[in-house]
Scaffold this motif. Structure first.
Motif, PDB file in Angstrom:
ATOM      1  N   ALA A  23       0.809  -1.119  -0.061  1.00 33.33           N
ATOM      2  CA  ALA A  23      -0.020   0.084   0.014  1.00 33.33           C
ATOM      3  C   ALA A  23       0.666   1.152   0.060  1.00 33.33           C
ATOM      4  N   VAL A  26       2.295   2.379  -3.427  1.00 30.86           N
ATOM      5  CA  VAL A  26       1.281   2.769  -4.619  1.00 30.86           C
ATOM      6  C   VAL A  26       1.786   3.690  -5.169  1.00 30.86           C
ATOM      7  N   ASN A  51      -8.885   3.186  -9.155  1.00 33.35           N
ATOM      8  CA  ASN A  51      -8.304   2.862  -7.999  1.00 33.35           C
ATOM      9  C   ASN A  51      -8.768   1.789  -7.189  1.00 33.35           C
ATOM     10  N   SER A  55      -4.475  -2.368  -6.897  1.00 32.01           N
ATOM     11  CA  SER A  55      -3.969  -1.719  -5.936  1.00 32.01           C
ATOM     12  C   SER A  55      -2.551  -1.298  -6.061  1.00 32.01           C
ATOM     13  N   LYS A  58      -2.616   4.742  -8.087  1.00 36.25           N
ATOM     14  CA  LYS A  58      -3.763   5.656  -7.633  1.00 36.25           C
ATOM     15  C   LYS A  58      -3.614   6.847  -8.732  1.00 36.25           C
TER      16      LYS A  58
END
Lengths: 439, 294
Positions: A23, A26, A51, A55, A58
């Protein structure tokens, strides 16, 4: 038991931390655009959906003002080294972007490098033609496309005994004259973006060049050919009609469109993207119709050229970021998504499949006004003259052409003088652009 | 009356006191001006990918362009009309507001308000009133048989932008004129009245000459305003049209630089414009100021 629990919690925490690591990695992709209102919502919704669908990337959309302001913001950001990944640029800014080699990443190259499935033939050629080289290499990704249509007040037409919009220019001038004598003394017909209709679309619609070198697509050393016999004849007709207001000038840009919805001008040329505006404001029966043509020109009508904007990918970014942009473009090309975008915004579907789907869904039976621009654009396969324009400095050149047209409509210059002058001054501007960009 | 000289000891303190001012002036006035001069010798693409030093090529292009001289003439007409109209009208209003009338405070305040309106907004307001097909006044004019059409008639367009640009400046001029009028001692005017001078004569022989420093100052300010700050009004109302009827020098700078992305040519134009404004101001101080009685 206690230590075990602690260990478990610790392990769980470690697991969470590991799960969180991707995460943190990203990749953010900046997308600068010029969409407001319902179209802004559509942009945000597309970014959210993308998005949520994966994952790794973005997309962050940012509104940067109108088309001109967005382009200027992008140029300034590029000069400062902080350009976005994706920039929405209106169609007349195409030459500016294209000649900025090194500042942009061509879309066909992007898709090839990223290994994304990409078939240029899946897109409507009338749209992609504008954004492609003569070899068919797509330079930018079409996003919101529109074209010019004739918006008509069908109640007004009925009042002069016409059940259908005029198909040819002679019929239109005759109908407009009748309208000024029957309840519309100020305006028989008018247009927004005076040069878009009377120079750019007129030429493409009659398969005539605006400039040499395939309207500038084959090189910067192009010269204007806007002063041909048909363009001169058409401007003479307009100037004649201006005298009794069967044509009435409404300015250079689109601020005069309200004259149609307010009921002052029963016929108005404007972007097909005005659909929502007309639907919301017009208190009379209305329709959209294709632009008229001169029947004595063999082969007319040809096809119209597009307006609207496309997405340009800026140069100098990391390969991973480009991969994300490519994935996003694949996402945008999805048939269902395109069809939905087309049906909610009124902009054109960019893929053939999305158009076919909308047709199969019966969308155009209920919304015939939205099919008019597609029919105009796909009327015939585009030629060198109708694929699009690649002229440097086109935004300012439009002002210059409009200055000369205004001189004719005011009766100060003959149509021939005005168009010769417009071509000469425009050529000087093209040489200036060539000097700036061609080095 | 010999002025008493106040001196600071040493050199550090005065330097420290004046430094912030100099810094700001240097940073926000001289640095951009120097940049403009530097840029005017260059030719660049929009993205700044390639830059070439071209000496005076941008200037040569400028001075061989007939359109540039046309813009210069347009600017002179525009500036004279804006300054004349806004000064004359403000003086009239100030002379009227200077009288002892009930509620003059409110009256004066209301007259000052329009100064707070940005030029572009002033343009939009005038557009609402005077755009054919849209504007209230435009419709009225057409109904009484005046074919008002600033979209195609260059003179109408010029009248429109002059009115909008002058309207915005009237408040500012009014404020200064009113202050100037109130500084004139009442006894002088009373003496003239006793000598039998009528209001018009009193105004032209006493009041107006005593106002000359204010008028002179306002003239300089208004001319600079008309030359440099009016592109918002023009952009909103006419975009320099119809034809090139309302294309002033400063609007041409905006068009070529911002819309045309020709930074070198636009910079050359700004340098010339800067020279013209400096020249005009110098002429005003050199010749007009001699006729000013302080």
């Amino acid at each position: 038991m206690a230590p075990t629990t602690t260990i478990r919690i610790a392990l769980a925490g470690l697991g969470l931390a590991l799960a969180a690591t991707p995460a943190l990695a990203v990749t953010e992709l900046q997308w600068w655009h010029a969409m407001t209102g319902a179209n802004n919502d559509a942009v945000n919704r597309l970014a959210d959906e993308f998005n949520a669908s994966q994952s790794d990337y973005k997309v962050v959309p940012t509104y940067k003002g109108n088309y001109g302001e967005t382009l200027n913001a992008g140029i300034a950001a590029f000069r400062a080294g902080t350009a976005p990944h994706i920039m929405q640029v209106f169609e007349v800014g195409t030459a500016t972007m294209m000649s900025a080699k090194g500042a942009i990443k061509p879309v066909y190259q992007l898709m090839k490098d990223a290994g994304e499935p990409f078939d240029p033939n899946a897109y409507l050629p009338a749209i992609t033609g504008y954004y492609s080289t003569t070899k068919g290499e797509m330079l930018s990704f079409p996003f919101n496309s529109s074209s010019m249509v004739m918006w008509v007040n069908t109640d007004a037409l009925k009042s002069i005994g016409l059940s259908e919009p005029p198909k040819t220019w002679p019929d239109l001038f005759a109908a407009a004259k009748k309208l000024t004598q029957n309840g519309f003394p100020n305006c028989g017909f008018s247009t927004t973006w005076v040069t878009w209709l009377n120079i750019e679309q007129l030429s493409a619609w009659h398969n005539l060049p605006v400039a040499t070198k395939a309207n500038g697509m084959d090189g910067l050393d192009t010269t204007l050919e806007i002063n041909g016999p048909l363009q001169v004849k058409h401007l003479a007709n307009l100037a004649e009609a201006q005298k009794d207001k069967s044509f009435d000038y409404s300015g250079r840009y689109d601020s005069g469109f309200g004259r149609f919805t307010a009921g002052e001008c029963p016929i108005m040329f404007g972007s097909s993207g005005s659909y929502g505006n007309v639907k919301g404001a017009a208190k009379f029966a209305w329709a959209s119709a294709p632009m008229p043509y001169y029947p004595d020109v063999p082969g007319a009508p040809q096809n119209s050229i597009i307006g609207g904007a496309s997405l340009w990918v800026m140069g100098g970014k990391k390969p991973d970021e480009y991969k994300g942009v490519a994935k996003f473009f694949t996402f945008l090309s999805d048939t269902d998504r395109q069809a939905k975008l087309h049906q909610t915004t009124g902009y054109m579907p960019i893929t053939k499949a999305a158009y076919e789907k909308s047709k199969a869904d019966g969308f155009y039976d209920k919304n015939p006004a939205l099919e008019t621009p597609i029919k105009e654009l796909t009327n015939k396969p585009p030629t060198e003259n109708s694929r699009g324009l690649r002229l440097g400095n086109l935004p300012q050149m439009r002002d210059l052409w409009a200055e000369e047209i205004e001189g004719t409509l005011a009766g100060k210059k003959t149509p021939k003088q005005a168009l010769d002058e417009a071509a000469a001054r425009g050529n000087a501007m093209l040489r200036q652009f060539e000097k700036q960009a061609g080095r | 009356m010999s002025p008493e000289r106040i001196t600071f000891g040493g050199r550090l303190l005065p330097a420290a006191l004046i430094a912030p001012q100099l810094l700001i002036v240097g940073l926000f006035f001289y640095w951009p001006a120097v940049q403009a001069v530097w840029q005017s010798f260059q030719m660049q693409d929009a993205f700044g990918l390639s830059t070439e030093f071209v000496w005076f090529e941008n200037y040569r292009a400028l001075f061989t362009d007939a359109g540039y001289y046309q813009a210069l003439v347009t600017t002179l007409v525009f500036a004279a009309a804006v300054a004349g109209l806004s000064l004359g009208f403000a003086l009239l209003l100030a002379a009227m507001a200077d009288r002892e009338i009930r509620g003059s405070g409110i009256y004066r305040t209301l007259l000052i308000w329009p100064y707070a309106v940005a030029p572009a907004v002033a343009g939009v307001l005038f557009g609402f009133l005077f755009q054919p097909g849209l504007g209230l006044i435009a419709r009225g004019l057409n109904q009484i048989g005046i074919p008002w059409n600033p979209l195609l008639d260059g003179n109408h367009a010029m009248i429109l932008v002059v009115m909008a640009a002058a309207w915005k400046q009237v408040s500012y001029n009014f404020l200064f004129f009113l202050a100037g009028l109130q500084a004139i001692p009442g006894s002088v005017i009373e003496a003239a009245a006793i000598d039998g001078a009528g209001p018009a004569r009193r105004f032209w022989t006493i009041v107006f000459p005593l106002l000359s420093p204010t008028t002179f100052f306002l003239m300089v300010v208004n001319v600079v305003y008309a030359f440099c700050e009016t592109f918002g009004v023009i952009d909103v109302l006419t975009h320099g049209g119809p034809g090139r009827a309302t294309q002033t020098l400063v609007y041409k700078v905006y068009q070529d630089g911002r819309i045309g992305a020709d930074l070198g040519g636009s910079a050359a134009q700004s340098v010339v414009l800067m020279a013209i404004v400096i020249g005009l101001t110098a002429i005003q101080f050199r010749y007009v100021e001699k006729r000013v009685a302080y």
